[in-house]
Design a protein around this motif. Structure first.
Motif, short mmCIF file in Angstrom:
data_model
loop_
_atom_site.label_atom_id
_atom_site.label_comp_id
_atom_site.label_asym_id
_atom_site.label_seq_id
_atom_site.Cartn_x
_atom_site.Cartn_y
_atom_site.Cartn_z
N LEU A 1 0.79 -1.23 0.00
CA LEU A 1 0.00 0.00 0.00
C LEU A 1 0.83 1.28 0.00
N ARG A 2 2.11 1.21 0.35
CA ARG A 2 2.91 2.43 0.48
C ARG A 2 3.08 3.12 -0.88
N PRO A 3 3.33 4.42 -0.88
CA PRO A 3 3.59 5.13 -2.14
C PRO A 3 4.83 4.56 -2.83
N GLN A 4 4.68 4.16 -4.09
CA GLN A 4 5.81 3.57 -4.81
C GLN A 4 5.61 3.69 -6.32
N GLY A 5 6.73 3.56 -7.03
CA GLY A 5 6.73 3.58 -8.48
C GLY A 5 7.42 2.35 -9.02
N LEU A 6 7.18 2.04 -10.29
CA LEU A 6 7.71 0.83 -10.90
C LEU A 6 8.47 1.16 -12.19
N GLU A 7 9.33 0.24 -12.59
CA GLU A 7 10.06 0.35 -13.86
C GLU A 7 10.66 1.74 -14.05
N ALA A 8 11.43 2.18 -13.08
CA ALA A 8 11.94 3.56 -13.07
C ALA A 8 13.37 3.65 -13.61
N VAL A 9 13.66 4.78 -14.22
CA VAL A 9 15.02 5.13 -14.64
C VAL A 9 15.29 6.54 -14.13
N MET A 10 16.43 6.73 -13.46
CA MET A 10 16.77 8.02 -12.87
C MET A 10 18.11 8.51 -13.38
N ARG A 11 18.19 9.81 -13.62
CA ARG A 11 19.46 10.42 -14.00
C ARG A 11 19.59 11.76 -13.30
N LEU A 12 20.79 12.06 -12.84
CA LEU A 12 21.05 13.35 -12.20
C LEU A 12 22.02 14.15 -13.06
N ARG A 13 21.68 15.41 -13.28
CA ARG A 13 22.54 16.31 -14.04
C ARG A 13 22.92 17.48 -13.14
N ALA A 14 24.09 18.05 -13.40
CA ALA A 14 24.55 19.20 -12.63
C ALA A 14 25.09 20.26 -13.58
N THR B 1 3.34 4.40 -12.53
CA THR B 1 2.58 4.36 -11.28
C THR B 1 1.99 2.96 -11.09
N VAL B 2 1.51 2.68 -9.88
CA VAL B 2 0.95 1.35 -9.62
C VAL B 2 -0.34 1.14 -10.41
N SER B 3 -0.93 2.22 -10.92
CA SER B 3 -2.13 2.10 -11.75
C SER B 3 -1.80 1.98 -13.24
N GLY B 4 -0.48 1.98 -13.56
CA GLY B 4 -0.06 1.73 -14.94
C GLY B 4 0.21 2.96 -15.78
N GLU B 5 0.21 4.17 -15.20
CA GLU B 5 0.49 5.39 -15.95
C GLU B 5 1.99 5.64 -16.00
N ARG B 6 2.48 5.99 -17.19
CA ARG B 6 3.91 6.31 -17.34
C ARG B 6 4.09 7.80 -17.11
N ARG B 7 4.97 8.18 -16.18
CA ARG B 7 5.15 9.58 -15.83
C ARG B 7 6.63 9.94 -15.74
N ILE B 8 6.90 11.23 -15.79
CA ILE B 8 8.25 11.73 -15.55
C ILE B 8 8.17 12.78 -14.45
N ARG B 9 9.10 12.72 -13.54
CA ARG B 9 9.13 13.65 -12.42
C ARG B 9 10.50 14.30 -12.38
N VAL B 10 10.53 15.61 -12.28
CA VAL B 10 11.78 16.36 -12.32
C VAL B 10 11.89 17.27 -11.10
N HIS B 11 13.00 17.16 -10.40
CA HIS B 11 13.30 18.07 -9.29
C HIS B 11 14.55 18.86 -9.65
N THR B 12 14.50 20.17 -9.48
CA THR B 12 15.66 21.02 -9.76
C THR B 12 15.97 21.86 -8.53
N LEU B 13 17.22 21.82 -8.12
CA LEU B 13 17.70 22.63 -6.99
C LEU B 13 18.66 23.68 -7.50
N ALA B 14 18.44 24.93 -7.08
CA ALA B 14 19.40 26.01 -7.36
C ALA B 14 20.06 26.37 -6.04
N LEU B 15 21.34 26.08 -5.93
CA LEU B 15 22.06 26.24 -4.66
C LEU B 15 23.04 27.41 -4.74
N PRO B 16 23.00 28.32 -3.75
CA PRO B 16 23.92 29.46 -3.78
C PRO B 16 25.37 29.03 -3.60
#
Length: 438
Positions: A87-100, A158-173
């Motif tokens: 039941l916990r929040p989770q995703g499936l078949e994921a690919v992650m990449r970090l850019r700087a 998603t666990v309901s079968g939707e393919r999504r992309i999620r992007v987080h961007t940090l701007a650090l001083p």
């Protein structure tokens, strides 16, 4: 087996590496087909967690372990762990990449994942109870006063079968003033990184306990030395000056030394299980795993509302009152310690017994009685479980119980076979900082 400095500490802990390549091969093949492996270990003897652990580690799964499983005492935890796993929040078949941005580069990743290409991290599953860490390096001088950007892109289903992309961007001083860096320091994140690095080193099977401890201590001393040298140079070197945000960093370093992952007297399965959990821990869960919270639950009112939580005590036996009861939680387990002088009416109201000797830790579970004290204690335990997103096995220990050592082992501010007291360790850290000035 022995305390710190023994021969056990100095030898590489070879049994922490998988004993057979079969599991590593199986895990890699499972990850290629986007299959995650969750392990539920209900054994009563040696299981070789270090070898089995490569399955969830490579596929993004979860390791659940119930040593000396007892249906009466542990079934509720197994049931809730199975339920939360689905039941916990989770995703499936994921690919992650970090850019700087320019000037920064990715060194490596840490956590439970499979890495088949140099730039991407493959995650057959990812959930809310784990974190992926990323180490960056300076590749060129960064412009002072501007910002550096870090972007994490995650493609998942998603666990309901939707393919999504999620992007987080940090701007650090960007700052060349070291004082600004220390003022913005994150103690939980730094502690989490220290735990993860120690776990990763030991799980290779080529690192000794003493080396893992020295690495954590060196990091702590170097951090505090830099603050002392560049941010508090006007003070006498005879004083131990600590940055406001990292005042308890030495305490957490000592706690890591005394944790089940690094103490010499831990069993192979206990050590491997703890290190595997440490390798994927979040910043939120990292600190209590080495420095638990200890609550004097005999002071809880009969009709409380949680949260807010009651105040905690230091992790020292000096703080234990013989007529008190204390609840210690580390995010994985709950221990309720009962003093021998707890009043009989309080024992009856909380546990349904009239004498403390009627509490046997091996067979005694926390009862749910129709009394204000029992309802308050159960409400508090359930509050802890909700906060940790974990059922957390609850064990009741009376003073003098044969299993009491499991509680006292977590009182890390006391001197023990696992290492110095906190005061002694603080003096040791201070001497090491002073030596770097000479």
């Amino acid at each position: 087996k022995g305390g710190s400095g023994s021969e056990v500490d100095k030898e590489p802990v070879k049994y922490l590496a998988p004993a057979d390549k079969l599991y590593s091969k199986m895990a890699t093949e499972a990850a290629e087909y986007q299959v995650a492996v969750d392990l539920f270990l209900l054994s009563t003897g040696f299981t070789d967690v270090a070898s089995l652990g490569v399955l969830p580690r490579t596929t993004g799964g979860t390791l659940y372990r119930y040593p000396n499983f007892d249906t009466q005492l542990d079934f509720a935890q197994l049931h809730n762990d199975l339920r939360w796993n689905l039941l916990r929040p989770q995703g499936l078949e994921a690919v992650m990449r970090l850019r700087a941005s320019a000037g920064l580069g990715v060194v490596d990743y840490g956590g439970f994942y499979c890495k088949r290409t140099p730039t991407d991290v493959d995650l057959p599953t990812l959930d809310s109870d784990k974190a992926i860490s990323v180490s960056l390096r300076y590749e060129e001088k960064l412009p002072d006063g501007q910002e550096a950007c870090v972007q994490c892109a995650l493609l998942y289903t998603t666990v309901s079968g939707e393919r999504r992309i999620r992007v987080h961007t940090l701007a650090l001083p960007i700052s060349s003033v070291l004082g600004n860096i220390f003022r913005a320091s994150d103690l939980e994140a730094q502690t989490c990184d220290m735990i993860r690095r120690a776990s990763a080193r030991l799980l290779t099977g080529t690192c000794s306990l003493i080396h893992a401890k020295e690495q954590a201590l060196t990091t702590t001393v170097s951090t505090l030395y830099s603050y002392r040298k560049f941010c508090a140079s006007n003070n006498s070197t005879g004083q131990l000056i600590l940055p406001e945000g990292l005042k308890v960093l030495p305490l957490y370093c000592l706690a890591l030394h005394k944790s089940p992952g690094l103490r010499a007297d831990a069993s192979p399965d206990d050590r491997a299980s703890w290190l595997l959990q440490g390798l994927c821990s979040t910043a939120y869960s990292a600190v209590p795993s080495i420095y638990p919270r200890n609550f004097p639950v005999h002071q809880i009112p009969d009709d409380p509302v949680f949260p807010p939580l009651p105040t905690t005590t230091w992790l020292s036996s000096e703080k234990l009152e013989p007529d008190g009861m204390y609840l210690l939680e580390d995010g994985r387990d709950v221990h309720i310690w009962v003093g021998r002088q707890v009043p009989a009416d309080h024992l009856k109201a909380c546990f349904g017994v009239e004498n403390v000797d009627q509490i046997q830790s091996a067979t005694f579970a926390l009862p749910q009685l129709d009394t204000p004290q029992s309802k308050a204690l159960n409400a508090f335990v359930n509050c802890m479980r909700k906060m940790r997103s974990s059922y957390m096995h609850t064990r009741i220990l009376k003073r003098g119980d044969p299993a009491e050592h499991t509680f006292y082992a977590r009182l890390i501010e006391d001197r023990s076979a696992a290492g110095m007291s906190y005061v002694e360790f603080l003096c040791h850290v201070h001497r090491m900082i002073q030596n770097k000035f000479q």
